[in-house]
Structures are given as C-alpha cells and as structure tokens.
Design a protein around this motif. Structure first.
Motif, PDB file in Angstrom:
ATOM      1  N   ASP A 132       4.626   1.861   1.491  1.00 53.13           N
ATOM      2  CA  ASP A 132       5.663   2.049   0.490  1.00 53.13           C
ATOM      3  C   ASP A 132       6.446   3.341   0.753  1.00 53.13           C
ATOM      4  O   ASP A 132       7.676   3.374   0.646  1.00 53.13           O
ATOM      5  N   GLN A 133       5.730   4.395   1.111  1.00 54.54           N
ATOM      6  CA  GLN A 133       6.384   5.685   1.403  1.00 54.54           C
ATOM      7  C   GLN A 133       7.354   5.545   2.565  1.00 54.54           C
ATOM      8  O   GLN A 133       8.493   6.042   2.522  1.00 54.54           O
ATOM      9  N   ARG A 174       7.590   3.222  -8.074  1.00 53.26           N
ATOM     10  CA  ARG A 174       6.312   2.837  -7.452  1.00 53.26           C
ATOM     11  C   ARG A 174       5.413   2.134  -8.450  1.00 53.26           C
ATOM     12  O   ARG A 174       4.855   1.097  -8.176  1.00 53.26           O
ATOM     13  N   ASP A 220       0.835  -1.203   0.000  1.00 53.16           N
ATOM     14  CA  ASP A 220       0.000   0.000   0.000  1.00 53.16           C
ATOM     15  C   ASP A 220       0.871   1.256   0.000  1.00 53.16           C
ATOM     16  O   ASP A 220       2.043   1.234   0.400  1.00 53.16           O
ATOM     17  N   THR A 221       0.285   2.351  -0.440  1.00 49.04           N
ATOM     18  CA  THR A 221       1.037   3.584  -0.675  1.00 49.04           C
ATOM     19  C   THR A 221       1.716   4.106   0.590  1.00 49.04           C
ATOM     20  O   THR A 221       2.879   4.526   0.564  1.00 49.04           O
TER      21      THR A 221
END
Length: 512
Positions: A495-496, A508, A491-492
């Motif tokens: 990932d960040q 990404r 998930d974003t």
C-alpha cells in the motif's frame, strides 16, 4: 401414537439442525458443472443463427476498426469495402475460433480463489456501472461513491457464491478519469482477494496502471492476472467502439484477460425479432473474438454476448421479463456452441427495491442463464432499477439465491445408492421416518441447501422473532460486515509503495 412419533421426529429435527449449525459453510467457490443444460434453441436453430451471423459479418461487416485492428485483420484474410467497413469471410471466423482459448484459469490474488473458465461450467460474477446506491440506512437512492465500491467488495468477499467481483457501481465522487480508473481497481482490491474486473477510459490508462497491478500481484501481473477488463468493444449495430477496442489492445499488451462485450437492445439497437437480435449479438461478438485472437492467439477472452431487451412502449432498457430470460439463455447457448467461455447478463431487475418483483425477475433470468452452459453470469447480484442502482442488501439476498441455482445446476444424481431401495425398506419396516438414518446424516450437507436469510419459520415463530422480512435480515448481515473494522486486503508495505506512485483517494483505514 402419532403424537409420540411427532415428538421423536421433532427431536431428530433439532439434532439435525444442531449438526448443520456446527458444520462450516460448504458452498462451492468454483464453477458448477451443468448437469442438464437448458437450450431455448434446437441444434438446427443454433446453426441457423450462426450461419446468419456469418452472412452479416461477410456482407455487412464492422465499421470503425482502429488502425492496429485493421492491419491485423487484413493480414489474416479480412478485407475492407469502399465504405471502410471491415468484412470477415467465414473461413477467417472459423480459423479464429480454432485459435481461441477454450478454457483458462481465472486468478484471484489469493490462489485458493482461482477457478476455471470454460463453457459447461456456471460461474457467477457481479457487474454493472450503477451511478446510485440504495442506502441501507435511509432506504433511498443517492449517488454512488468510492467508499460504496469498497463496501460492496468487502461484502462480496464474505459471500460464498460470487467468484468474480466486477465493479458494480461507478465512484461518482471521483472526477478525473485516470483517478477513477486507478482508484476503482484499488478499492476493489482493498475489499476482496477474489478476481476483480473493471473498465478503463482509454488504453493509455491500462498501461499506466500496470505498475500498480504488478505490486498488487506481488511482482508480475502477467503471471497471475487477477484483474479482467470489461471492454464494450462494439457499439451496436455493427460498429467497433474505438476507445474500448484500444483498451482491449492495451489489455493484450499487459497480459490482462478481456471480457469483450456487446450489448444490442432488441427493438432499439437490434431487431425486434429475438432471433434477429441473437444473429446480431453473435456477429458482433464473433468480430471482437476474431480481432483479439488475430492480435494474440489464445488470449483469455470471455465472449460477452449481452443481448438486451427494450420496453417498446417507451424504448427504455428493461432487465426483467421473459424476453430478457430467453435472450440471456440463448446467448449462453451460442457461446457453448462456439466452445468458448461466454458471458451473459441476468439478474438486472427493473424493480427499485429488493422486493417480490426483484425476486421473480432475478430468479427467472438468472435460472435460465445459469443453465444455458455458456459460462459466466454477470450482474448476478446486487443490481436494481434497470442497472441504474445497486444495493448491499440485494447483493446478500441474491448470493443466497445463487446457492439454490448451483443446486439446480448440479441436477439429481441417480446411482444404486441414491435410489435408496434398502433405505426405504428399513424405514418403512422400522421407525417410519428417515430423520435419523445414516444416509440422511451423510447427505445433509451435500444434497440440500439451507438459506441464511430466507424465512422458513412458522407464522407464530416469525412474529415472535420480530416479523422481519428478507430485506431486514440482509441489512443485519451487511451491518455485521460493515460496521466493524475496515481492514484492507492490501498489505501495508504494498500500500505504501502504491501511494508513493499514485493518487490514491481512499484512506488506509476507511472510517466506519
């Protein structure tokens, strides 16, 4: 009369086919219970192999134990000879086998993909460290990349028979060893929510990756360890691999499951006698299993007794042939003999293409290994060129083969209902076939498997459809999966956080 019955039967077939097409794929994602294990060894022979392995461990022992392993082993009753070799008395081995985990849960990042590891169940995993890919566009070999690893994970996530995604290729475009270890995990996790596995260059890298593993696990990796380390803890014959042993110790420290591998090669790093190779692979496997359980009793371990073969005309590794099939199955049988989850290598075709040679070598080695009852079959999909190459199309074709292997492993259920006396009577005295019977409709999805890529059409229908072979059809499947959007399974927000802490080399969104 016959023509009329044929037309009626054809209509029934069309309706059955339509019924099948409407049903979702019911292939099992969990392990398949072996109905009738294949045993290349008699019970007496398995005991002979075990006794000889114990004798080797007591009289020869293992060289190059690391200080941490040596300290634990000496505390548990082992001793060190004048040459520095670590000797294992039989009672110490027996005590370690008693403590070893007999089963454990293998976690996916998605809990729906969890499954059990134990002997008696067959589970299929990818694996390997190929350095080349058979390019699906040019159909030539080229160096494998991080993007290839991500693509293989994406395809494996879409396949129903592969439960455990172990890194099949090395990202040769990543030069730094830590970046390689780190990004290998990331690429696998970005492509699939299934359980993943990889190797590490050092134990320090294992510990440095833990914060990322915690993030990917949603908090605490120890609670749901979705990644296993493949640690080749032995250099044959009878030496510990110090770096890999350090990796295994680090895995214990962070709660990571271990696939402890040894890979002696008959005629090269093990005796040419197949029985002698089995003795050595069992001795080496038991040594690894013992030291892990001395450090952490009951730690989740797959006993990876990979007994390989050589082409003695050249001394080169060979993955196909009857000898490889026998050794793989016998290794699985010995893991079952010890009562621990075992892993064996199969499907390691020497062919460079997904052709007839690859088909017969994979079918032979995979079937015997799968029916041995040892547990995991690794290299089970995608590998070619004696483990030097990997192919997306081969991955897809092999997954289809695994459907049939699961069916074989289940065996034939014999019950009063399945004996079908009344069903036979009704058809024989009635319409003369079983295509429309209630039993046929009921069992269509459970008693039979249906290929998606293998061809069952008539020659005329096959020609009308373009005269394609299974390689062509598998490529179309791969294109359908890989030519569309490239979503990440991470998930974003997670990932960040990962990208803020680590040098992630994949974008990404991976370009199509």
């Amino acid at each position: 009369m016959a023509e009329s019955q044929s037309r009626r039967s054809g209509g029934r077939r069309q309706r059955l086919s339509a019924r099948h097409e409407r049903r979702e794929d019911t292939s099992m994602k969990s392990g398949t219970q072996i109905a009738s294990p294949y045993a290349p060894l008699s019970e007496a022979q398995a005991k002979d192999i075990h006794r000889a392995a114990l004798q080797i461990l007591e009289t020869v022992g293992m060289a190059k134990a690391t200080p941490r392993v040596l300290e634990a082993a000496l505390k548990h009753g082992c001793w060190q000879d004048d040459a520095g070799r670590l000797r294992f008395p039989p009672h110490v081995v027996d005590a370690c086998l008693e403590k070893a985990a007999k089963s454990f849960v293998v976690h996916g990042r998605d809990p729906a993909l969890d499954f059990e590891a134990r002997n008696g169940l067959v589970n299929f995993a990818t694996g390997g460290a190929a350095v080349t890919m058979l390019d699906r566009t040019s159909r030539t070999y080229r160096p494998s990349t991080l993007s290839d690893l991500y693509d293989l994970a994406r395809v494996a996530d879409d396949l129903t028979n592969i439960q455990w995604f172990a890194r099949p290729v090395v990202a040769t475009d990543v030069a730094d060893n830590f970046d390689l270890d780190l990004n290998t995990i990331y690429a696998c996790a970005a492509g699939t929510n299934k359980h993943i596995a990889t190797s590490f260059t050092s134990g320090d890298h294992v510990r440095r990756c833990l914060p990322m593993l915690d993030l990917l696990a949603g908090g605490d990796f120890r609670k749901r360890p979705f990644c296993t380390v493949h640690a080749t803890t032995v250099v044959s014959p009878m030496n510990f691999a110090e770096d890999s042993l350090d990796v295994a110790c680090a895995a214990i420290d962070i709660g990571m499951p271990i696939h402890a591998q040894t890979g002696p090669q008959a005629g090269a790093t093990a005796p040419a006698a197949l029985a002698g190779t089995l003795v050595q692979v069992c001795a080496e496997g038991l040594a690894s299993l013992c030291v892990i359980n001395m450090l952490a009793p009951g730690h989740p371990v797959v006993m990876g007794n990979w007994a390989f073969t050589s082409d003695l005309r050249t001394g080169a590794f060979t993955g196909g042939g009857g000898e490889a099939a026998l050794l793989g199955a016998a290794s699985g049988q010995m893991s079952a003999f010890y009562g621990v989850p075992g892993g064996m290598g199969a499907g390691m075709s020497d062919s460079k293409l997904p052709d007839n040679q690859a088909g017969y070598e994979k079918a032979l080695t995979m079937t015997l290994a799968a029916l041995s009852g040892g547990g995991f079959v690794y290299e089970s999909a995608g590998m070619l060129a004696s483990l030097l190459g990997c192919s997306v199309e081969a991955l897809i074709i092999d997954d289809e083969m695994l459907s049939s292997l699961r069916r074989v492993a289940r065996g034939i259920e014999v019950t009063p209902d399945s004996l079908s006396v009344e069903v036979i009577k009704e058809a024989a005295l009635g319409v003369g076939h079983f295509l429309g019977s209630e039993q046929t409709l009921k069992l269509m999805e459970t008693e039979f498997t249906y290929p998606k890529h293998a061809d069952r059409a008539s020659p005329d229908d096959w020609a009308d459809a373009g005269s394609t072979d299974i390689w062509d059809r598998a490529r179309r499947h791969a294109d359908a999966v890989l030519s569309g959007p490239s979503p990440s399974k991470i998930d974003t927000a997670t990932d960040q956080q990962i990208r803020e802490q680590y040098n992630i080399l994949m974008p990404r969104e991976v370009p199509v």
